[in-house]
Design a protein around this motif. Structure first.
Motif, PDB file in Angstrom:
ATOM      1  N   PRO A  68     -11.359  38.851  22.551  1.00 51.61           N
ATOM      2  CA  PRO A  68     -10.808  37.662  23.202  1.00 51.61           C
ATOM      3  C   PRO A  68     -11.541  36.405  22.767  1.00 51.61           C
ATOM      4  N   GLY A  69     -10.764  35.388  22.387  1.00 51.57           N
ATOM      5  CA  GLY A  69     -11.351  34.115  22.016  1.00 51.57           C
ATOM      6  C   GLY A  69     -11.835  34.051  20.583  1.00 51.57           C
ATOM      7  N   SER A  70     -11.829  35.158  19.842  1.00 50.39           N
ATOM      8  CA  SER A  70     -12.295  35.123  18.461  1.00 50.39           C
ATOM      9  C   SER A  70     -11.138  34.789  17.534  1.00 50.39           C
ATOM     10  N   PHE A  71     -11.469  34.377  16.316  1.00 49.37           N
ATOM     11  CA  PHE A  71     -10.447  34.014  15.353  1.00 49.37           C
ATOM     12  C   PHE A  71     -10.716  34.758  14.054  1.00 49.37           C
ATOM     13  N   PHE A  72      -9.667  35.162  13.392  1.00 48.43           N
ATOM     14  CA  PHE A  72      -9.822  35.918  12.174  1.00 48.43           C
ATOM     15  C   PHE A  72      -8.678  35.568  11.242  1.00 48.43           C
ATOM     16  N   HIS A  73      -8.901  35.756   9.949  1.00 47.93           N
ATOM     17  CA  HIS A  73      -7.855  35.509   8.975  1.00 47.93           C
ATOM     18  C   HIS A  73      -7.027  36.775   8.831  1.00 47.93           C
ATOM     19  N   ALA A  74      -5.740  36.642   8.942  1.00 46.15           N
ATOM     20  CA  ALA A  74      -4.858  37.797   8.944  1.00 46.15           C
ATOM     21  C   ALA A  74      -4.691  38.362   7.541  1.00 46.15           C
ATOM     22  N   ASP A  75      -4.843  39.668   7.421  1.00 45.39           N
ATOM     23  CA  ASP A  75      -4.520  40.379   6.196  1.00 45.39           C
ATOM     24  C   ASP A  75      -3.000  40.422   6.094  1.00 45.39           C
ATOM     25  N   PRO A  76      -2.418  40.041   4.955  1.00 40.88           N
ATOM     26  CA  PRO A  76      -0.954  39.988   4.861  1.00 40.88           C
ATOM     27  C   PRO A  76      -0.280  41.338   5.057  1.00 40.88           C
ATOM     28  N   HIS A  77      -1.051  42.441   4.972  1.00 39.07           N
ATOM     29  CA  HIS A  77      -0.460  43.759   5.163  1.00 39.07           C
ATOM     30  C   HIS A  77      -0.230  44.075   6.638  1.00 39.07           C
ATOM     31  N   TYR A  78      -0.948  43.403   7.500  1.00 32.63           N
ATOM     32  CA  TYR A  78      -0.808  43.682   8.922  1.00 32.63           C
ATOM     33  C   TYR A  78       0.458  43.043   9.474  1.00 32.63           C
ATOM     34  N   LYS A  79       1.148  43.775  10.320  1.00 33.68           N
ATOM     35  CA  LYS A  79       2.386  43.289  10.924  1.00 33.68           C
ATOM     36  C   LYS A  79       2.221  42.962  12.401  1.00 33.68           C
ATOM     37  N   GLY A  80       1.265  43.581  13.047  1.00 39.10           N
ATOM     38  CA  GLY A  80       1.077  43.354  14.472  1.00 39.10           C
ATOM     39  C   GLY A  80      -0.349  43.647  14.873  1.00 39.10           C
ATOM     40  N   ALA A  81      -0.689  43.273  16.081  1.00 38.11           N
ATOM     41  CA  ALA A  81      -2.038  43.497  16.588  1.00 38.11           C
ATOM     42  C   ALA A  81      -1.972  43.776  18.078  1.00 38.11           C
ATOM     43  N   ILE A  82      -2.909  44.584  18.543  1.00 37.01           N
ATOM     44  CA  ILE A  82      -3.027  44.896  19.964  1.00 37.01           C
ATOM     45  C   ILE A  82      -4.184  44.089  20.530  1.00 37.01           C
ATOM     46  N   PHE A  83      -3.948  43.456  21.646  1.00 38.20           N
ATOM     47  CA  PHE A  83      -4.929  42.546  22.233  1.00 38.20           C
ATOM     48  C   PHE A  83      -5.233  42.991  23.655  1.00 38.20           C
ATOM     49  N   GLY A  84      -6.507  43.090  23.999  1.00 34.39           N
ATOM     50  CA  GLY A  84      -6.879  43.488  25.352  1.00 34.39           C
ATOM     51  C   GLY A  84      -8.199  42.882  25.753  1.00 34.39           C
ATOM     52  N   GLY A  85      -8.575  43.096  26.987  1.00 36.57           N
ATOM     53  CA  GLY A  85      -9.852  42.604  27.488  1.00 36.57           C
ATOM     54  C   GLY A  85      -9.702  41.442  28.439  1.00 36.57           C
ATOM     55  N   GLU A  86      -8.764  40.555  28.150  1.00 38.30           N
ATOM     56  CA  GLU A  86      -8.413  39.463  29.036  1.00 38.30           C
ATOM     57  C   GLU A  86      -7.036  38.963  28.625  1.00 38.30           C
ATOM     58  N   PRO A  87      -6.396  38.123  29.443  1.00 41.99           N
ATOM     59  CA  PRO A  87      -5.037  37.685  29.099  1.00 41.99           C
ATOM     60  C   PRO A  87      -4.975  36.981  27.751  1.00 41.99           C
ATOM     61  N   LEU A  88      -3.898  37.192  27.037  1.00 42.87           N
ATOM     62  CA  LEU A  88      -3.663  36.508  25.769  1.00 42.87           C
ATOM     63  C   LEU A  88      -3.294  35.060  26.061  1.00 42.87           C
ATOM     64  N   SER A  89      -4.091  34.141  25.569  1.00 40.43           N
ATOM     65  CA  SER A  89      -3.841  32.729  25.856  1.00 40.43           C
ATOM     66  C   SER A  89      -2.663  32.222  25.031  1.00 40.43           C
ATOM     67  N   GLY A  90      -2.026  31.183  25.526  1.00 38.93           N
ATOM     68  CA  GLY A  90      -0.899  30.598  24.816  1.00 38.93           C
ATOM     69  C   GLY A  90      -1.295  30.054  23.460  1.00 38.93           C
ATOM     70  N   ARG A  91      -2.499  29.476  23.364  1.00 40.55           N
ATOM     71  CA  ARG A  91      -2.941  28.911  22.092  1.00 40.55           C
ATOM     72  C   ARG A  91      -3.174  29.993  21.049  1.00 40.55           C
ATOM     73  N   LEU A  92      -3.797  31.111  21.459  1.00 40.15           N
ATOM     74  CA  LEU A  92      -4.034  32.194  20.509  1.00 40.15           C
ATOM     75  C   LEU A  92      -2.721  32.844  20.088  1.00 40.15           C
ATOM     76  N   LYS A  93      -1.781  32.957  21.023  1.00 39.79           N
ATOM     77  CA  LYS A  93      -0.481  33.525  20.669  1.00 39.79           C
ATOM     78  C   LYS A  93       0.231  32.637  19.650  1.00 39.79           C
ATOM     79  N   ALA A  94       0.174  31.316  19.864  1.00 40.83           N
ATOM     80  CA  ALA A  94       0.807  30.397  18.917  1.00 40.83           C
ATOM     81  C   ALA A  94       0.151  30.503  17.543  1.00 40.83           C
ATOM     82  N   LEU A  95      -1.179  30.675  17.535  1.00 41.02           N
ATOM     83  CA  LEU A  95      -1.898  30.791  16.274  1.00 41.02           C
ATOM     84  C   LEU A  95      -1.474  32.042  15.520  1.00 41.02           C
ATOM     85  N   THR A  96      -1.436  33.175  16.208  1.00 39.97           N
ATOM     86  CA  THR A  96      -1.068  34.423  15.536  1.00 39.97           C
ATOM     87  C   THR A  96       0.413  34.438  15.162  1.00 39.97           C
ATOM     88  N   ASP A  97       1.248  33.768  15.939  1.00 38.63           N
ATOM     89  CA  ASP A  97       2.661  33.630  15.561  1.00 38.63           C
ATOM     90  C   ASP A  97       2.779  32.905  14.223  1.00 38.63           C
TER      91      ASP A  97
END
Length: 242
Positions: free
Chosen positions: A13-42
């Motif tokens: 939660p709260g960390s940022f990473f560069h997406a590998d183009p092979h990845y299609k999705g990610a599972i997120f847990g530990g605390e609620p997914l924030s709107g800003r992080l969701k927009a970033l990963t979108d």
């Protein structure tokens, strides 16, 4: 596994990473997914799926409808009960999530109290599943009342993260009692992003939170690195005693 949708990564939660183009999705847990992080990963072309637990009984994850967590009702039965009276509440109303195991003979938990506030929806999901779905609103122990209005940390997160200086959404609700006259917040900000006096940032936060929640509040600003020292590494308790 690369190239398959089932290839997951689990960011902190709260960390940022560069997406590998092979990845299609990610599972997120530990605390609620924030709107800003969701927009970033979108923007990376990622589809994020939140995951949670059914107490010590089982896990639960979103489907592609993103309309609540699917409970696996062949192994666990879920209910929502009034946190005070301990009586069941109708589906759709807020209550504490309790879970009963259906297959575990070693630990046959009955109405195990998870401590999570939830709403339950038993209507069929758009994905085709017909098991119950539930939404987690927050921890019952984190709920406070300000002039009779219920406040949970999740509401604060979306209001704090929209400001550049506080986009990390590091904050604490400082509680003296479950019912208080004033919402007291401790908010961490990124010193390197501060372009105006602290007083200006405090005023912007105050005005936005007051407009959304409509309750009296007092805000204490701290360097986010100092705020992080108040909890375990990279995470702080969202609600703390004064």
């Amino acid at each position: 596994m690369r190239g398959l949708f089932s290839t997951p990564i689990t960011p902190l939660p709260g960390s940022f990473f560069h997406a590998d183009p092979h990845y299609k999705g990610a599972i997120f847990g530990g605390e609620p997914l924030s709107g800003r992080l969701k927009a970033l990963t979108d923007s990376w072309g990622f589809e994020m799926f939140e995951t949670t637990s059914l107490g010590d009984v089982a896990g639960a994850t979103e489907c592609r409808m993103h309309d609540g967590f699917h409970a696996y009702e062949d192994i666990a039965f879920i209910e929502a009960i009034d946190p005070v009276t301990r009586q069941p509440v109708p589906d759709g109303e807020v209550g504490e999530l309790v879970v009963t195991t259906l297959v575990d003979r070693m630990a046959p938990l009955i109405r195990y109290a998870t401590g999570d506030l939830t709403t339950i929806d038993r209507s069929p999901c758009g994905c085709g599943r017909n098991h119950a779905r539930f939404k987690v609103l927050g921890r019952a122990s984190d709920q406070i009342l300000i002039e009779g209005r219920s406040i949970l940390p999740r509401e604060i997160m979306s209001l704090v993260e929209v400001h550049t200086e506080t986009r990390g959404a590091l904050f604490q609700i400082v509680r003296t009692d479950r019912e208080m006259a004033t919402l007291r917040l401790r908010v961490g900000y990124d010193v390197s992003r501060l372009t105006s006096p602290e007083a200006s940032l405090r005023l912007r936060l105050h005005d936005q939170i007051f407009a959304a929640l409509g309750v009296p509040l007092a805000i204490e600003l701290l360097d986010e690195q100092e705020l992080l020292k108040l909890g375990p590494p990279h995470k702080i308790p969202r609600v703390t005693k004064a």
